[in-house]
Design an enzyme around this catalytic site. Sequence first.
Site, mmCIF file in Angstrom:
data_model
loop_
_atom_site.group_PDB
_atom_site.id
_atom_site.type_symbol
_atom_site.label_atom_id
_atom_site.label_comp_id
_atom_site.label_asym_id
_atom_site.label_seq_id
_atom_site.Cartn_x
_atom_site.Cartn_y
_atom_site.Cartn_z
ATOM 1 N N TYR A 36 -2.198 5.716 -4.726
ATOM 2 C CA TYR A 36 -3.202 6.774 -4.757
ATOM 3 C C TYR A 36 -2.557 7.980 -5.442
ATOM 4 C CZ TYR A 36 -5.708 4.246 -1.035
ATOM 5 O OH TYR A 36 -6.379 3.309 -0.303
ATOM 6 N N THR A 86 -5.605 2.642 -7.350
ATOM 7 C CA THR A 86 -6.891 2.551 -6.664
ATOM 8 C C THR A 86 -7.786 3.687 -7.145
ATOM 9 O OG1 THR A 86 -6.044 1.409 -4.724
ATOM 10 C CG2 THR A 86 -8.056 2.677 -4.433
ATOM 11 N N SER A 126 0.812 -1.204 0.000
ATOM 12 C CA SER A 126 0.000 0.000 0.000
ATOM 13 C C SER A 126 0.853 1.266 0.000
ATOM 14 C CB SER A 126 -0.907 0.012 1.239
ATOM 15 O OG SER A 126 -1.556 1.252 1.392
#
Length: 348
Positions: free
Chosen positions: A130, A156, A106
């Site tokens: 992101y 994402t 992530s």
Amino acid sequence: MAMVCLSDFEVYAKKYLPKIAWDYFAAGADDCTTRDENILAYKRIRFRPRMLRDASVMDIKTKILGSEISFPVGIAPTGFHQLAWPDGEKSTARAARAMNTCYIASTYSTCTLEEISAAAPGGLRWFQLYIHRNRAASQQLVRRAEASGFQGLVLTADLPYTGKRRDDVRNGFRLPPHMKVKNLEQAFEVCKMSLLDPSVTWNDIYWLRSLTHLPIIIKGILTREDAELAVKHGVQGIIVSNHGGRQLDEGPATIDALVEVVEAVRGRVEVYVDGGIRKGSDVLKALALGAKCVFIGRPALWGLAYKGEEGLQDVLRILQEEFHLSMALAGCASVSEIGQHLVQFPKL
């Protein structure tokens, strides 16, 4: 206590994690309808098992974007692994490498990209991105991921703003002072997330493509319309995902959305799914409905909370064994034999 199934790890994590950490990992948006529906939807699907099919030799391996993995379960991107285990994402990377599967790290990791890469050299890793208002920061992350040996970029798409997770609001969730969002230390305060760029559109995939040679996988697709747009804009993979029910509540369960997306894509790109996978038979159902691979989120965190790298390996091993058994009992000796003929799927 013997850890026999994934719910045993869930019980352990809920008992031993600090409440604020458990609530953060468990949270869904609003009434948590979609979070819970992700699990319930699998229970409505029934098998059509075939008999006398010779299950003496089984092959559960598969490939994703050309890389072979030991079985079709990878680790979905989730944030803040140090809340579950001191070594955080380094333990996650080591467990994934040990089980020869894919780990999607992530943006909101508590270890740097470089630390994750160094912890498990040679492992199959993708990086979840992101896009932030500061495009230079996002650009730098992409280049760091490529330089660190990550082999895919996962954009994402379902987070222009953060969904309302009530327990996090009640708890005033913040990372403990000794933990940092390591990849964004200079420009980030947890839970404000004001750095996220809500103006991102499909055209930004072209911008990403200009930055990297890595394959681009888009995460958060739930409709045929967006699946067709993803193919049109040149992505290499789609993850059917509703962010674990943490964004828009009362959207579809991911296993229900999977069929629509697979039909729209028509084999032009690989399709994966996350959300609600709790048993090896769930993996079999997802593959029968067209997923190339599934990714687990919360169960990976439960494994970390139990025994770090070893606990996460236990979670993956249980899923692997359950998937192997379900395949054999359903009459499939290899992943290539799994198809929609294997399930009864209730139409909405």
